[in-house]
Each structure stands twice: as C-alpha cells, then as structure tokens.
Design a protein around this motif. Structure first.
Motif, PDB file in Angstrom:
ATOM      1  N   UNK A  87       0.863  -1.187   0.000  1.00 49.45           N
ATOM      2  CA  UNK A  87       0.000   0.000   0.000  1.00 49.45           C
ATOM      3  C   UNK A  87       0.899   1.236   0.000  1.00 49.45           C
ATOM      4  N   UNK A  88       0.884   1.987  -1.089  1.00 53.86           N
ATOM      5  CA  UNK A  88       1.799   3.124  -1.230  1.00 53.86           C
ATOM      6  C   UNK A  88       1.012   4.398  -1.487  1.00 53.86           C
ATOM      7  N   UNK A  89       1.461   5.505  -0.896  1.00 50.89           N
ATOM      8  CA  UNK A  89       0.795   6.793  -1.077  1.00 50.89           C
ATOM      9  C   UNK A  89       1.828   7.904  -1.111  1.00 50.89           C
ATOM     10  N   UNK A  90       1.587   8.901  -1.952  1.00 49.03           N
ATOM     11  CA  UNK A  90       2.514  10.022  -2.076  1.00 49.03           C
ATOM     12  C   UNK A  90       2.632  10.785  -0.758  1.00 49.03           C
ATOM     13  N   UNK A  91       1.478  11.046  -0.130  1.00 47.93           N
ATOM     14  CA  UNK A  91       1.491  11.815   1.111  1.00 47.93           C
ATOM     15  C   UNK A  91       1.233  10.940   2.337  1.00 47.93           C
ATOM     16  N   UNK A  92       1.249   9.628   2.167  1.00 46.94           N
ATOM     17  CA  UNK A  92       1.075   8.703   3.286  1.00 46.94           C
ATOM     18  C   UNK A  92      -0.393   8.373   3.511  1.00 46.94           C
ATOM     19  N   UNK A  93      -0.625   7.321   4.261  1.00 45.91           N
ATOM     20  CA  UNK A  93       0.351   6.441   4.849  1.00 45.91           C
ATOM     21  C   UNK A  93       0.703   5.319   3.874  1.00 45.91           C
ATOM     22  N   UNK A  94       1.928   4.808   3.968  1.00 45.62           N
ATOM     23  CA  UNK A  94       2.341   3.659   3.175  1.00 45.62           C
ATOM     24  C   UNK A  94       2.715   2.529   4.128  1.00 45.62           C
ATOM     25  N   UNK A  95       2.512   1.282   3.670  1.00 47.99           N
ATOM     26  CA  UNK A  95       2.851   0.136   4.512  1.00 47.99           C
ATOM     27  C   UNK A  95       2.929  -1.128   3.666  1.00 47.99           C
ATOM     28  N   UNK A  96       3.571  -2.153   4.197  1.00 47.89           N
ATOM     29  CA  UNK A  96       3.627  -3.465   3.562  1.00 47.89           C
ATOM     30  C   UNK A  96       2.673  -4.382   4.327  1.00 47.89           C
ATOM     31  N   UNK A  97       1.789  -5.061   3.607  1.00 46.85           N
ATOM     32  CA  UNK A  97       0.761  -5.899   4.223  1.00 46.85           C
ATOM     33  C   UNK A  97       1.020  -7.350   3.852  1.00 46.85           C
TER      34      UNK A  97
END
Length: 510
Positions: free
Chosen positions: A430-440
């Motif tokens: 899950x990736x986002x330019x302004x967040x939040x990003x995480x690995x699931x």
C-alpha cells in the motif's frame, strides 16, 4: 407513549445507530460496535408506522453513518460531500421500507429478509450509481482482528458483512419482547455456530504463501504543498521521488515503488517527457531492481490517463497498467456535455476526463507475477480478484491521498487493503505520495507505517503467493456468501407470494 415521540424516536435512534456504526472504522476502530449499532437500527425499522416513517428512519441512519464515516470528503468542498452522502443514504432508506413490510413475518422469515435485504443493498451500492462505493462495508471494520482476516480467504469482506448482519438480526430477535422465544433462539444458535466454525477454522488453518521473498522499497516523496496546489507541483513531486530513490544502494532491493501521482503532467511524465523516463530507467538499472511508478498523464485537451509504468532491472520500460475505475467528479465528470457547469463549482474538479483501462496487466520480472491497482479502485474487491485470477502472487496499490493529506481516509483505506490482502492470500503493498504507506502480509498484518505528509523511504520484505497454490476460495467464487443471502431473500419473497396466492395448498416448509 405520545404519538409525536412514537414517530420521531425511530428516526433519532437510527441516527444514533448510524453514528455508532461509523465508530467501528478508523480512527476509533471499535469493530465490536457493529453488532449493537446494526441491531439498534433493525429494531427501529420494526417500530416504523408506515412507509414514510421507514424512509425517514433509513435516511437518518444513512446520513449519520456516511456523514461521520467520510467527513474528509468535505475537504474538496461541500459539492463533494453532501450529494454522495445523500445518494448513499437512499440505500438504507429502501432497506427500511423492505423491513417495515416484513414486521408481521415469523422470526425466521424476518431474519432471512433482514440478512438478504442488507446483502442486496450492499451488492447494489458497490456497483451503482457511477460504479458504486465499497467504503463502509461492515466486513472491513473487522480488519483489526486476526481471526476474521484469516477466514476472509474463504468468504471475503462481503461474506463477513453478511455474517455481521446475521448476528445483529439474531440479536434483534432476542431483544424483542413479543417474539416467540423458540424460533429466536434457534436462529441465534445457528448464527453462533456459523460464526464459531468460520472463526475457529480461520485460526486453525492459517494462510500459506510459499513463494519468493521480495525485497521492497516504497518511496513516499510527499507533496511540497499538501492539500493545496503550487507552481510546478508535479515536477517537484517527481524530483522528491528521484532524490530519495538515489539513496538506495545497488542490489539492495528487488522492487522500487513510486505511488500514484509521483510523476505526471507534460513535464514530469516518463512518456511525455523522455528525459524523465531516462532518469527513472537509469535508477532501475543502477539499483538492479524493477521500478513501478504511478502518474497522471495528459493526453490532449479533453482526456488524460492514470497509469502505473514499469521499468525492468535493465532500465527498459516494459509496459504500463491503466486505471479502470475513475472517481466520479474527481477524475471525470459524468455526462460532461450536460454538466459542464459543474467544473466551476470547485478548483479541484477535473477539466479533462480520465480514459479507462481495459483490464489487469501483470508482469513477471524475476520474482513471480505481480499486478497493480490504482487508488480508488483498490477499495473494490473485484479489481484485486481480477489480478489474482490472472495469476498474480503480489499486488501493488498505488494511491496518492493528496486531496485528503491530513485526514483519517488513509487509515480507513489501509483497513480495506488489509482485508483485501487476506481475501487474496497474497501480500499487498500500500503506497501513497502523502502517506500512509505500509507493507501488508498475506494474512493482513501490517509492517511499519509512514506518517502523513512526510518524505519517507520504507524498506522491507514480503513473501509472494506461489503459483502452484492456486487462488483462494474467495478468488474462485467471489461474493458467494452475499449471493447466497440474496438468493435466500428471493426464495423467501417467492415463498410469501405463493402462500398469499394459494393459502389452502400445502405450504413450503419454514
């Protein structure tokens, strides 16, 4: 009781139930409150005095639930908040009409209508109008709890929504003073048994992956002016991502991901600006990694594309995926020729319409097949299932969150994608330019999360789903629990019609 209070009470208590149900989702995340909240609403549908009262009761529930769930829509102006909330509230209003016409039914038949009607309501609203909205299904509120996530590979979030409503409807029957206790307890017993079997089964047989371990770097370059627009904004975002990527050591990762909107416009797109593509390809070759980057590419004065481009380990551009499900009034204006005036209501409304992609695109570049979805469409189960059915062992969600940089929308979206990873039995990045990003992980567990509106480099590992494992039951059969509930509703209605038309004939069994 005073007649006015008797008419107003169901409306007020339904509004309370809707507000309570919104607390099941982030930022509160009180998943357990779904049961009493839905049960409270169902109780009010039994107290309505006619169709008008039912409509007002359902509208009160919907306006409260969707209004408190998605206040972040108002950051794009009231035009982006009020119409969607009103339209979405029509669905519980229609549901309440069905239920007020079912009050006189025996407990088991009422329960079938309550569960099947809710399933039908959700089936319609995730498809209509304008492609629908899957945000707010009760199954997604369970993403914080490991046992439901583990069982999601069998029944999906839609199946969990059906089971939550089934439990709430059984609780409603038990709470009614004049309900026959025997049928009510039998219904509650069946629901409790089903819930127990699914939860225990999910816990005893955890998801297996068995694929390649992929080293991943998520580049979150942020926006120089979050929530606003500034000169040369897209080029600055591209430069941020390029600068952070240049800090990666050669051979340190297998996959580098830039989120949606990390490239784009005429000056910062790898297709429109060849020098941008050359710089991105050079980084992929230097690191020796696959690079996937999202971008919004203007095509002409009337249309644009939202695409994920992929460079291989040699720096060669090997293909791209185009988003299939645009956001109404965010990425296109429906029937623009009739509603062109809408453009002038808010500065962020699109002046061009997004061209839709035609299906999933998968790549196999050394660590198994992987696919991607873009932003809004990642909240719909059908697009993840498309990738899984095509053989993907890893799914990438590239989103932006630029329109809601400091809101809870990002946490709510991660709740959805946690359940999505569990449904598919594969890791989701899950990736986002302004967040939040995480690995699931394939079980829906999350790793570290980046903060909102910060520059960050998130590095970790995910195990892919092996090709020889095949798809999960949910991927194979889709929303089969929801379909079964809707079919049961149809059977019950036909049953009732038969009994009314032929009262003297042998009745169907209850």
């Amino acid at each position: 009781m005073d007649p006015l209070i008797r008419r107003v009470a169901p409306v007020l208590l339904s509004a309370l139930a809707g507000g309570a149900l919104s607390l099941a989702f982030p930022p509160r995340g009180w998943w357990w409150i779904s049961l009493p909240a839905i049960a409270l609403f169902l109780l009010q549908t039994r107290r309505c005095e006619g169709v008008f009262s039912a409509v007002m009761t359902g509208l009160a529930f919907g306006l409260s639930f969707f209004g408190f769930l998605m206040p972040w829509l108002s950051e794009l102006g009231l035009i982006a908040f009020i119409p969607p909330v009103i339209v979405l509230s029509v669905f519980p209003a229609l549901y309440a009409v069905l239920m007020v016409r079912s009050v006189s039914l025996p407990p088991s038949r009422w329960w079938v209508r309550a569960v099947g009607g809710w399933a039908l309501m959700e089936w319609v609203r995730v498809r209509w109008p304008l492609g629908g909205l899957e945000w707010g299904m009760s199954g997604y509120a369970l993403s914080e709890w490991a046992p439901p996530r583990s069982a999601a590979r069998w029944i999906g979030a839609s199946g969990w929504t059906v089971l939550v409503v089934a439990a709430a409807a059984a609780l409603t029957l038990l709470a009614l003073r004049h309900t026959r206790r025997g049928p009510a307890f039998r219904v509650a017993g069946v629901v409790a048994l089903l819930l127990g079997l699914v939860l225990v089964g999910g816990s005893l047989w955890p998801t297996q992956t068995g694929g390649t371990v992929v080293r991943v770097a998520v580049v979150q370059g942020n926006n120089p002016c979050p929530g606003e627009h500034c000169p040369n904004e897209r080029y600055q975002i591209y430069q941020n991502h390029l600068r952070l990527t240049r800090t990666l050591q050669p051979g340190s990762v297998d996959l580098v991901i830039w989120p949606e909107g990390s490239t784009g416009s005429w000056t910062a797109d790898p297709i429109n600006a060849p020098e941008v593509g050359e710089a991105m390809g050079a980084e992929a070759a230097r690191i020796g990694a696959v690079l996937l980057a999202g971008g919004d590419r203007p095509l002409n004065d009337t249309h644009w594309a939202n695409a994920n481009v992929v460079f291989d380990q040699t720096g060669r551009l090997v293909g791209e995926y185009h988003k299939q499900h645009p956001v109404p009034y965010g990425e296109y204006i429906p029937a623009r020729s009739l509603f062109k005036w809408v453009e002038n209501l808010h500065a962020d409304l699109p002046s061009r319409d997004m061209l839709r992609g035609e299906g999933p695109v998968l790549w196999d570049l050394g660590f198994g097949r992987f696919g991607s979805v873009i932003s809004f469409e990642g909240s719909f189960a059908r697009y993840g299932r498309e990738n899984a059915r095509e053989g993907a062992g890893l799914l990438i969600l590239a989103t932006s969150q630029e329109s809601y940089p400091y809101s809870v929308a990002s946490d709510q979206f991660i709740g959805i994608t946690r359940m999505r990873a569990a449904e598919l039995g594969m890791p989701l990045i899950h990736t986002a330019v302004t967040g939040r990003s995480t690995l699931i992980s394939p079980t829906g567990e999350t790793g570290p999360r980046t903060a909102l509106a910060e520059e960050a480099l998130l590095i970790g590992e995910v195990p892919t789903r092996a090709a020889d494992q095949g798809p999960t039951l949910y991927v194979r059969l889709g929303d089969w629990v929801q379909t079964l509930a809707i079919a049961s509703l149809g059977w019950e209605i036909l049953h009732g019609m038969y009994r009314r038309r032929y009262p003297s004939r042998r009745r169907f069994p209850r």
